[in-house]
Design an enzyme around this catalytic site. Structure first.
Site, PDB file in Angstrom:
ATOM      1  N   LYS A  67      13.119 -30.508   6.582  1.00 19.14           N
ATOM      2  CA  LYS A  67      11.124 -30.261   7.222  1.00 19.14           C
ATOM      3  C   LYS A  67      11.029 -28.553   7.636  1.00 19.14           C
ATOM      4  CE  LYS A  67      11.177 -34.855   7.927  1.00 19.14           C
ATOM      5  NZ  LYS A  67      10.629 -36.786   8.273  1.00 19.14           N
ATOM      6  N   ASP A 103       3.540 -36.989   7.678  1.00 17.83           N
ATOM      7  CA  ASP A 103       4.723 -37.783   9.056  1.00 17.83           C
ATOM      8  C   ASP A 103       3.684 -38.529   9.807  1.00 17.83           C
ATOM      9  OD1 ASP A 103       6.928 -37.901   7.717  1.00 17.83           O
ATOM     10  OD2 ASP A 103       7.583 -36.409   8.721  1.00 17.83           O
TER      11      ASP A 103
END
Ligand code: ATR
Length: 282
Positions: A67, A103
């Site tokens: 990420k 997220d």
């Protein structure tokens, strides 16, 4: 064969539920979709993305441990991705990668929407400071936690996360060895990968909890079992795994790519019901 492709990149990635989730969303909304899982170690990631684009890749989800690397390759990023310094959703537009991070929004939607929990005013503890922690920390602050304490095995990463939040009066780092001396919390988030892939478990003091504590593991399935078992043993009122967040972050990405909002509750219920490993004990 459709020339438009989507994928989740990770390492490892074979366990990922994202292909199933996106396929289910596509069926619900009538979108025609090819979505696969692509394993890429960090040093292979840029090359794998280039090949993916060459084969018609239009969008990708990114999971551990890529990420932060995904953030670095983006020409443009959303504000929430910049605050996180991590990207979990890539869109190929005008010959460039655009990065977003869904997220945190996914976690807050799962906790407040699906589970009906109020995060406002809770003193929050985050265990871990990797890509997953970075994604959700800004959203927890936005959701109104009174304080966010980040503790990480490698303290420099916790300090870097806190610096990126830019709220020194509300977001602080502490040392792992001081966990027994930092009081109790209304929200404890496990954002570590300690229990993934049969990794080592860690001991946490029960003094971190109260009978009203909400314990959240960003992992799901077997990797969420040790932390949630600890939370129940400590008497936490609510213990939630990361399956709902996974479905909600996927729904955000799906809507951004395809312009259609899927019925995430139906997909969540199907995943929760299908696999015994995904069932929490509460
Ligand atoms: P992710 O994208 O899931 O966040 P990551 O970026 O590799 O994955 O981060 C993993 C996190 O789990 C880190 O906070 C890591 O701590 P370090 O920064 O010290 O490596 C944490 N972690 C992994 N194994 C752990 C363990 N056995 N005990 C405590 N923390 C652990």
């Amino acid at each position: 064969m459709s020339s438009v492709r989507y994928a989740v990149f990770g390492h490892p990635v074979s366990h990922s539920l994202s292909p199933r989730i996106h396929a289910a969303f596509a069926r619900q909304t009538g979108v025609s979709l090819a979505y696969t899982a692509i394993d890429a170690a960090p040093h292979e990631f840029v090359g794998a993305l280039d090949r993916f684009v060459g084969e018609g890749g239009k969008g990708a989800n990114v999971t551990l441990p890529l990420k932060e690397a995904a953030f670095a390759i983006c020409a443009r990023t959303s504000e929430r991705a910049r605050r996180a310094g991590a990207v979990n959703t890539l869109s190929w537009n005008d010959g460039q990668w655009h990065g977003d991070n869904t997220d945190g929004a996914g976690l807050v939607r799962d906790l407040t929407g699906r589970n009906g929990l109020d995060l406002r005013g809770r003193r929050a503890l985050m265990l871990g400071a990797g890509g997953a922690a970075r994604g959700v920390a800004p959203a927890l602050l936005d959701a109104g936690v009174s304080e966010l304490i980040v503790v990480n095995r490698t303290p420099e990463r916790a300090d870097a996360l806190i610096d990126a939040m830019g709220e020194p009066e509300r977001a602080l780092s502490r040392y792992w060895q001081d966990l027994g001396e930092i009081g109790d919390f209304g929200l404890i988030v496990n954002a570590t990968s300690a229990a993934r892939g049969g990794g080592e478990d860690f001991d946490l003091p029960f003094t971190l909890t109260t009978p009203r504590t909400l314990a959240v593991d960003l992992n799901y399935g077997e990797a969420a079992i040790p932390f949630l078992a600890w939370a129940r043993a400590a008497g936490c009122r609510d213990a939630v795994d990361g399956l709902g967040m996974l479905v909600e972050q996927a729904a955000e990405a799906f809507e951004a790519w395809h312009g259609a909002r899927p019925d995430s509750d139906a997909v969540y219920a199907a995943l929760r019901g299908k696999d015994a490993l995904l069932v929490t004990a509460d």
